[in-house]
Design a protein around this motif. Structure first.
Motif, mmCIF file in Angstrom:
data_model
loop_
_atom_site.group_PDB
_atom_site.id
_atom_site.type_symbol
_atom_site.label_atom_id
_atom_site.label_comp_id
_atom_site.label_asym_id
_atom_site.label_seq_id
_atom_site.Cartn_x
_atom_site.Cartn_y
_atom_site.Cartn_z
ATOM 1 N N ALA A 138 0.835 -1.200 0.000
ATOM 2 C CA ALA A 138 0.000 0.000 0.000
ATOM 3 C C ALA A 138 0.872 1.252 0.000
ATOM 4 C CB ALA A 138 -0.919 0.011 1.220
ATOM 5 N N ARG A 139 1.944 1.177 0.761
ATOM 6 C CA ARG A 139 2.837 2.319 0.844
ATOM 7 C C ARG A 139 3.516 2.579 -0.499
ATOM 8 N NH1 ARG A 139 7.665 2.529 2.019
ATOM 9 N NH2 ARG A 139 8.521 4.559 2.496
ATOM 10 N N ARG A 140 4.024 1.520 -1.097
ATOM 11 C CA ARG A 140 4.690 1.648 -2.388
ATOM 12 C C ARG A 140 3.724 2.093 -3.468
ATOM 13 N NH1 ARG A 140 9.568 0.393 -3.625
ATOM 14 N NH2 ARG A 140 10.775 -0.681 -2.047
ATOM 15 N N PHE A 141 2.531 1.557 -3.411
ATOM 16 C CA PHE A 141 1.517 1.902 -4.404
ATOM 17 C C PHE A 141 1.191 3.392 -4.318
ATOM 18 C CE2 PHE A 141 -3.249 1.729 -5.356
ATOM 19 C CZ PHE A 141 -3.080 1.807 -6.721
ATOM 20 N N LEU A 142 1.066 3.883 -3.112
ATOM 21 C CA LEU A 142 0.808 5.318 -2.960
ATOM 22 C C LEU A 142 1.986 6.140 -3.468
ATOM 23 C CD1 LEU A 142 -1.003 7.626 -2.058
ATOM 24 C CD2 LEU A 142 -0.056 7.397 0.250
ATOM 25 N N GLN A 143 3.199 5.645 -3.217
ATOM 26 C CA GLN A 143 4.376 6.347 -3.743
ATOM 27 C C GLN A 143 4.268 6.505 -5.255
ATOM 28 O OE1 GLN A 143 7.770 3.963 -2.522
ATOM 29 N NE2 GLN A 143 8.271 5.315 -0.815
ATOM 30 N N VAL A 144 3.903 5.413 -5.920
ATOM 31 C CA VAL A 144 3.778 5.454 -7.379
ATOM 32 C C VAL A 144 2.710 6.466 -7.794
ATOM 33 C CG1 VAL A 144 3.049 4.156 -9.424
ATOM 34 C CG2 VAL A 144 4.548 3.081 -7.740
ATOM 35 N N CYS A 145 1.543 6.330 -7.197
ATOM 36 C CA CYS A 145 0.429 7.194 -7.584
ATOM 37 C C CYS A 145 0.736 8.654 -7.314
ATOM 38 C CB CYS A 145 -0.838 6.787 -6.837
ATOM 39 S SG CYS A 145 -1.449 5.149 -7.278
ATOM 40 N N ALA A 146 1.351 8.911 -6.177
ATOM 41 C CA ALA A 146 1.650 10.290 -5.811
ATOM 42 C C ALA A 146 2.682 10.880 -6.761
ATOM 43 C CB ALA A 146 2.139 10.355 -4.370
ATOM 44 N N ALA A 147 3.651 10.058 -7.142
ATOM 45 C CA ALA A 147 4.695 10.550 -8.040
ATOM 46 C C ALA A 147 4.121 10.864 -9.417
ATOM 47 C CB ALA A 147 5.818 9.519 -8.162
ATOM 48 N N VAL A 148 3.239 10.001 -9.880
ATOM 49 C CA VAL A 148 2.615 10.235 -11.190
ATOM 50 C C VAL A 148 1.757 11.500 -11.136
ATOM 51 C CG1 VAL A 148 0.910 9.327 -12.819
ATOM 52 C CG2 VAL A 148 2.692 7.830 -11.905
ATOM 53 N N ALA A 149 0.973 11.627 -10.090
ATOM 54 C CA ALA A 149 0.127 12.820 -9.963
ATOM 55 C C ALA A 149 0.980 14.074 -9.872
ATOM 56 C CB ALA A 149 -0.774 12.704 -8.735
ATOM 57 N N ALA A 150 2.112 13.947 -9.205
ATOM 58 C CA ALA A 150 2.965 15.124 -9.005
ATOM 59 C C ALA A 150 3.486 15.671 -10.326
ATOM 60 C CB ALA A 150 4.124 14.771 -8.083
ATOM 61 N N GLU A 151 3.664 14.812 -11.305
ATOM 62 C CA GLU A 151 4.156 15.304 -12.599
ATOM 63 C C GLU A 151 3.210 16.337 -13.187
ATOM 64 O OE1 GLU A 151 4.833 11.908 -15.127
ATOM 65 O OE2 GLU A 151 6.916 11.842 -14.457
ATOM 66 N N THR A 152 1.944 16.125 -12.950
ATOM 67 C CA THR A 152 0.950 17.067 -13.469
ATOM 68 C C THR A 152 0.730 18.242 -12.509
ATOM 69 O OG1 THR A 152 -0.204 15.275 -14.600
ATOM 70 C CG2 THR A 152 -1.444 17.297 -14.238
ATOM 71 N N GLU A 187 1.854 23.315 -11.027
ATOM 72 C CA GLU A 187 0.803 24.227 -10.575
ATOM 73 C C GLU A 187 0.911 24.495 -9.085
ATOM 74 O OE1 GLU A 187 -1.040 25.518 -12.820
ATOM 75 O OE2 GLU A 187 -0.416 24.169 -14.435
ATOM 76 N N ASP A 188 1.927 23.927 -8.478
ATOM 77 C CA ASP A 188 2.083 24.059 -7.037
ATOM 78 C C ASP A 188 0.854 23.553 -6.276
ATOM 79 O OD1 ASP A 188 3.525 24.639 -4.743
ATOM 80 O OD2 ASP A 188 2.627 26.628 -4.567
ATOM 81 N N LEU A 189 0.356 22.432 -6.721
ATOM 82 C CA LEU A 189 -0.767 21.796 -6.033
ATOM 83 C C LEU A 189 -0.350 20.408 -5.588
ATOM 84 C CD1 LEU A 189 -3.723 22.555 -8.496
ATOM 85 C CD2 LEU A 189 -3.182 23.760 -6.358
ATOM 86 N N GLY A 190 -0.918 19.961 -4.489
ATOM 87 C CA GLY A 190 -0.735 18.582 -4.062
ATOM 88 C C GLY A 190 -1.934 17.775 -4.505
ATOM 89 N N PRO A 191 -1.860 16.456 -4.347
ATOM 90 C CA PRO A 191 -2.971 15.603 -4.754
ATOM 91 C C PRO A 191 -4.275 15.942 -4.039
ATOM 92 C CG PRO A 191 -1.247 14.340 -3.618
ATOM 93 C CD PRO A 191 -0.710 15.690 -3.859
ATOM 94 N N LYS A 214 9.693 5.049 -5.340
ATOM 95 C CA LYS A 214 10.805 5.249 -4.436
ATOM 96 C C LYS A 214 10.757 6.634 -3.837
ATOM 97 C CE LYS A 214 13.989 6.686 -8.002
ATOM 98 N NZ LYS A 214 15.147 6.352 -8.803
ATOM 99 N N PRO A 215 11.445 6.790 -2.750
ATOM 100 C CA PRO A 215 11.364 8.021 -1.986
ATOM 101 C C PRO A 215 11.653 9.253 -2.832
ATOM 102 C CG PRO A 215 13.158 6.589 -1.208
ATOM 103 C CD PRO A 215 12.307 5.803 -2.133
ATOM 104 N N GLY A 216 10.882 10.272 -2.576
ATOM 105 C CA GLY A 216 11.218 11.556 -3.165
ATOM 106 C C GLY A 216 10.571 11.841 -4.492
ATOM 107 N N ALA A 217 10.073 10.805 -5.152
ATOM 108 C CA ALA A 217 9.557 11.000 -6.496
ATOM 109 C C ALA A 217 8.369 11.953 -6.527
ATOM 110 C CB ALA A 217 9.182 9.657 -7.115
ATOM 111 N N ALA A 218 7.646 12.024 -5.429
ATOM 112 C CA ALA A 218 6.458 12.870 -5.426
ATOM 113 C C ALA A 218 6.703 14.199 -4.730
ATOM 114 C CB ALA A 218 5.302 12.151 -4.730
ATOM 115 N N ARG A 219 7.916 14.389 -4.363
ATOM 116 C CA ARG A 219 8.282 15.583 -3.618
ATOM 117 C C ARG A 219 7.975 16.834 -4.417
ATOM 118 N NH1 ARG A 219 9.640 15.738 1.570
ATOM 119 N NH2 ARG A 219 10.756 17.622 2.103
#
Lengths: 176, 176
Positions: free
Chosen positions: A30-44, A48-52, B162-167
């Motif tokens: 679950a932790r790793r999965f969120l890392q992936v999702c958060a990183a992908v969302a962060a690209e967009t 815009e200086d927005l978080g998920p 991995k760590p930091g990707a969503a930073r």
DNA sequence: TATTGTTATACTCTATAACTATA
DNA sequence: TATAGTTATAGAGTATAACAATA
């Protein structure tokens, strides 16, 4: 209590991409999965200086304009303090408005401004693409089922799927 | 660009248990899913004043004793600073030891003390039960597949998992 | 110069608590 | 008294940066 077939799978697994072994258990995945999702969302969202969570507010306010803050918070899965902070940020940027509910003057009805709606529409395609990209790791026929499974789990454990449930108790004794 | 069958599902969904509607997209579900898992793990770990990452260290050190800190960190999906802090905590409590690797004196080989191994064994059944309980929301035949799907997604997006990707980037300009 | 580990610092997320206004 | 929202504070998680020791 005998070992069942679904218990016989190894807990450890080696990732395909030469990654380090990881534990095949929900909490770790679950932790790793969120890392992936958060990183992908962060690209967009990063440009815009927005978080998920900011985007989540835009999405919910777009779909159900006029919700009050508590309702909005419960849809996102955060508490009313956090939604207040999130809205401060969005309101300062002119993306949402808080209107006093005239039938209950304690409540604030949240809706998007023109700029907020425009930003949401502008980001939506990229967000959608990102979310889809995450699922391309699965066989096409499994993708919807995977989301259904997540919904099932979250719904079934609704009492846990809410803010604070994993909070560690305060160690330091309270003031009195 | 035509709508495909797997795009036709509604994004919004109403949870069974009378919960608030939630968005049926990976990023939102991932967050809720982690909330559930973390809350369940906390029931077992809170009384020991451990977080899920502390337990992950115990589990990995139990299974692969003698890993150095960087290897351990990459298995858990955190960085070397964080593992250092986690190990400080566990070491102070006498649960792990850091031994200097004589073939590379920069490295520390991590292993459980007797007390650490005992604690790990003591907590393991409850952790295992909790993890299984999370999955009981799914039809029995789907549970292992669900974990496989998570592994697939995380592995496929290892660069993101991995760590930091969503930073988010620093807003405030750095000092110079 | 590159890497392991440490320490200091800081940011995000998101809680708890206390408070105000309204019901 | 109870609830909506705000503000202040805090803590978990986890990063970045700079450093020391070793390779």
């Amino acid at each position: 209590m005998a070992r069942q077939s679904d218990r016989d799978r190894p807990v450890r697994v080696v990732t395909a991409a030469g990654g380090a072994p990881m534990r095949r258990v929900p909490i770790a995945l679950a932790r790793r999965f969120l890392q992936v999702c958060a990183a992908v969302a962060a690209e967009t969202l990063q440009p815009e200086d927005l978080g998920p969570l900011h985007f989540a507010v835009l999405a919910h306010a777009s779909e159900e304009p006029g919700l009050d803050q508590v309702a909005l918070a419960s849809r996102i899965g955060i508490d009313r303090n956090s939604i207040s902070l999130l809205l401060d940020h969005l309101e300062r940027r002119g993306l949402v408005v808080r209107d006093v509910d005239e039938t209950d003057r304690r409540a604030r009805r949240i809706s998007l401004t023109r700029a907020g709606a425009a930003l949401h529409e502008r980001l939506r395609p990229a967000m959608r693409a990102g979310q889809r990209a995450i699922l391309t790791a699965l066989p096409a026929a499994e993708r919807e089922k995977f989301l259904d499974h997540l919904v099932l789990i979250v719904s079934a454990h609704a009492a846990y799927a809410k803010p604070g449930a994993a909070r560690r108790k305060r160690r330091t004794a309270r003031k009195e």
